[in-house]
Design an enzyme around this catalytic site. Structure first.
Site, short mmCIF file in Angstrom:
data_model
loop_
_atom_site.label_atom_id
_atom_site.label_comp_id
_atom_site.label_asym_id
_atom_site.label_seq_id
_atom_site.Cartn_x
_atom_site.Cartn_y
_atom_site.Cartn_z
N GLU A 42 -2.75 -7.32 18.92
CA GLU A 42 -4.13 -7.69 18.59
C GLU A 42 -4.21 -9.06 17.94
O GLU A 42 -5.29 -9.48 17.52
CB GLU A 42 -4.76 -6.63 17.68
N ASN B 173 -10.26 -5.21 20.49
CA ASN B 173 -11.31 -5.55 19.51
C ASN B 173 -10.91 -6.77 18.68
O ASN B 173 -11.63 -7.76 18.59
CB ASN B 173 -11.60 -4.37 18.59
N ASP B 174 -9.75 -6.68 18.04
CA ASP B 174 -9.30 -7.79 17.20
C ASP B 174 -8.71 -8.93 18.03
O ASP B 174 -8.85 -10.09 17.66
CB ASP B 174 -8.28 -7.30 16.17
N CYS C 187 -6.20 0.34 24.11
CA CYS C 187 -6.91 1.31 23.28
C CYS C 187 -8.13 0.71 22.59
O CYS C 187 -8.82 1.40 21.85
CB CYS C 187 -5.98 1.91 22.22
N ARG D 290 -1.40 5.64 14.83
CA ARG D 290 -1.26 4.30 14.27
C ARG D 290 -1.12 4.40 12.76
O ARG D 290 -1.88 5.12 12.11
CB ARG D 290 -2.49 3.45 14.63
N ARG E 176 -6.54 6.93 14.54
CA ARG E 176 -6.70 5.98 13.45
C ARG E 176 -6.41 6.69 12.13
O ARG E 176 -7.30 7.28 11.52
CB ARG E 176 -8.11 5.39 13.47
N HIS F 238 -16.18 -1.18 13.35
CA HIS F 238 -15.72 0.20 13.12
C HIS F 238 -16.89 1.18 13.02
O HIS F 238 -16.78 2.33 13.45
CB HIS F 238 -14.86 0.26 11.86
N ARG G 210 -16.45 -10.25 14.86
CA ARG G 210 -17.07 -9.31 15.80
C ARG G 210 -18.27 -8.58 15.21
O ARG G 210 -19.04 -7.95 15.94
CB ARG G 210 -16.04 -8.29 16.29
#
Length: 574
Positions: A430, A453-454, A501, A335, A298, A197, A464
């Site tokens: 995810e 990402n996840d 995304c 989200r 976010r 992040h 990550r």
């Protein structure tokens, strides 16, 4: 810069593109940001007095806990032991020595002294004494809190008055929010990953950033001038004059194209380029760059500075309303709070937060504040084209339970005569479980967004943010590519809108592959809209499909070096 010394190059992981030559500002991030700077002789006694006062306040606090709360015997013994540590001359003399002999500020001297003492205990063979290192670090944090207070990060990071490159072991998302973006021209950290992040925020702020550069804070001196090339992920100590002249300071995010490109392939396929937002104040910039909507807002960014806003329906309503109005009826996907993992502390003690109570799991177990957010979203919906996305979905029941709560919120608003309108509800795919069971969510969802990402993190079982195994966090892993294929094919078959995304949507090396999968909507970091658009305008869909077929074949054979060379030769990179 020193022309008599041979330049040294340190290699890390490129997280946010750009180059800069400038002064290094080293910071230590423990519970707070601590500047690794020297103090004037005239301030030494002042710093020692601050430390002495912090010791006294900490001691009073611990004694008060014992007296007022009457803790059980084990905890009482620990607290008494910490009080004894406060009186130990080894701690006081160690800090005093560093202040007067090394010209360190009191917080920095405390940090180093605590590390020295605790490290010595960790070397003792006896388990009892070795475990006391934890207690020593804990008392160090207590004193540090008294020295610096809650506002220290903000005061340090927001009041910088010269251009610097931040060097740190680690920087948190909340600390990133406080940065004075005008003067922070680069970031280099020892920990973290390119899709963490912090790195995402750096990319959105257009700050060149390199992560995963082991022990870099020990290799660069305070106030030393260095060159960072975040395109290649390298830090250069003692850079040559030619290197500085050739590159100077630049950012790949600044427009370098003579004409405006449209996100339409050469064979006429239109690709929808949306933007990932972390702030309600970035809509105007997004529109000026050509964004066709918001693919991900976010919402947890609201809470970074003030977690109590999680219960503030009115504040949230105003934020969502502003975004919807500013985007002028373009689609906006908000989200719901994705708390936990590396984003925001969920206020629970967990051994592995990434696999813990986060995202929709936390929301459904905290119905009070979840309803506050859903009510705010419903109320804001009348001001634009709102779609709501649920994070960290694993089961259909999580979607159905959320829908039930939304219906409750609607009934409440009707009874209060507060206007609202329905919005589309989608899920963020995810987790591998959700990806493999994607057909089970049909027809209960209106859209799908792949959170790469996840999804990559959970598919490869790789943290990550862990620089030691970053090579395994590989988006070309065959299993990961097959998951994207599975979800995309199902969405196309059922005519469910699907987008991506995650940070891979902003990765120019991956853009063509996503189009080859059949994705026609990408949500990217604002500074990369123009670049992604240009790439799209120069290719045909059939090219991307052939490219994907070749990449999957190489991936299946785990020929990753050949794969990267193949992509490079296809001029995906600029």
């Amino acid at each position: 810069m020193n022309n008599t010394l041979t330049q040294l190059i340190f290699k890390g992981v490129a997280a946010s593109y750009g180059k800069f030559y400038g002064k290094a500002l080293k910071i230590i991030s423990s519970e707070h940001i601590i500047l690794d700077t020297k103090i004037l002789s005239s301030y030494k006694q002042i710093e020692l007095d601050k430390f002495t006062n912090a010791i006294a306040i900490t001691k009073i606090e611990l004694e008060s806990i014992i007296f007022k709360k009457n803790p059980h015997l084990d905890l009482k013994e620990i607290l008494n032991a910490q009080i004894m540590m406060l009186d130990d001359p080894i701690l006081y003399d160690g800090v005093k020595k560093r202040i007067f002999e090394k010209n360190e500020n009191s917080a920095l001297a405390l940090f180093h002294t605590i590390e020295e003492i605790s490290n010595e205990f960790e070397l003792i063979e006896d388990d009892y004494f070795r475990e006391r290192a934890v207690d020593i670090r804990d008392i160090g944090k207590r004193i540090e809190n008294k020295l610096l207070g809650k506002k220290n990060d903000f005061e340090i990071l927001s009041t910088l008055n010269e251009e610097v490159i931040l060097l740190a072991h680690e920087i948190t998302p909340s600390q990133m929010i406080h940065l004075n973006k005008k003067f922070v021209k680069g970031i280099v950290t020892e920990m973290g990953g390119k899709t963490g992040h912090m790195a995402i925020l750096a990319k959105n702020y257009s700050i060149p950033t390199i992560v995963g550069l082991s022990k870099i804070t020990n290799k660069i001196e305070e106030d030393e001038f260095i060159f960072i090339d975040a395109d290649e992920g390298i830090v250069v100590k003692y850079p040559s004059i030619n290197l500085i002249k050739q590159h100077g300071s630049s950012s790949k995010y600044k427009s370098k194209y003579d004409k405006k490109y449209l996100p339409i392939t050469k064979d006429g396929t239109k690709i929808f380029i949306k933007v990932n937002l972390d702030s309600e104040n970035d809509c105007e910039t997004a529109l000026s760059l050509g964004a066709m909507g918001v693919g991900l807002y976010r919402s947890e960014s609201i809470l970074i500075e003030d977690y109590t806003k999680i219960n503030n329906e009115e504040y949230q309503f105003e934020v969502y309303k502003k975004i919807l109005k500013d985007m002028i009826d373009l689609p906006v996907i908000i989200r719901t709070f994705d708390i936990g993992g590396d984003k925001l502390d969920n206020k629970q003690i967990e051994d592995n937060p990434f696999l813990g109570n986060r995202g929709i799991r936390l929301a459904l177990s905290n119905k009070y504040w979840f309803k506050k957010q859903l009510r705010a979203l419903l109320r804001a919906s009348i001001f634009g084209n709102l779609q709501v996305m649920l994070p960290m979905i694993l089961t259909l029941n999580e979607v159905l339970e959320t829908k039930k709560i939304i219906e409750e919120c609607k009934e409440e608003l009707k009874n209060e005569n507060i206007p609202f309108k329905d919005f589309l509800i989608g899920i963020m795919v995810e987790t591998p479980g959700a990806a493999l069971a994607i057909e089970s969510f049909y027809p209960h969802i209106d859209f799908i967004s792949i959170g790469t990402n996840d999804l990559l993190q959970y598919t490869t079982a790789v943290d990550r943010n862990n620089p030691y195994i970053s090579n395994l966090y590989n988006p070309y892993h065959y299993g990961f590519l097959k998951l994207i294929e599975t979800v995309t094919n199902f969405a196309i078959k059922k005519n469910i809108p699907i987008s991506i995304c995650g940070e891979l949507a902003s990765d120019v090396n991956f853009t063509l592959l996503l189009l080859g999968f059949g994705l026609r909507e990408l949500s990217v970091s604002p500074p990369l809209i123009e670049k992604i658009t240009r790439i799209i305008s120069q290719i045909e869909i059939i090219q991307t499909e052939k490219l994907l077929k070749k990449v999957i074949n190489l991936s299946k054979k785990e020929k990753f070096s050949d794969l990267e060379a193949f992509l490079f030769n296809k001029h995906i990179r600029e």
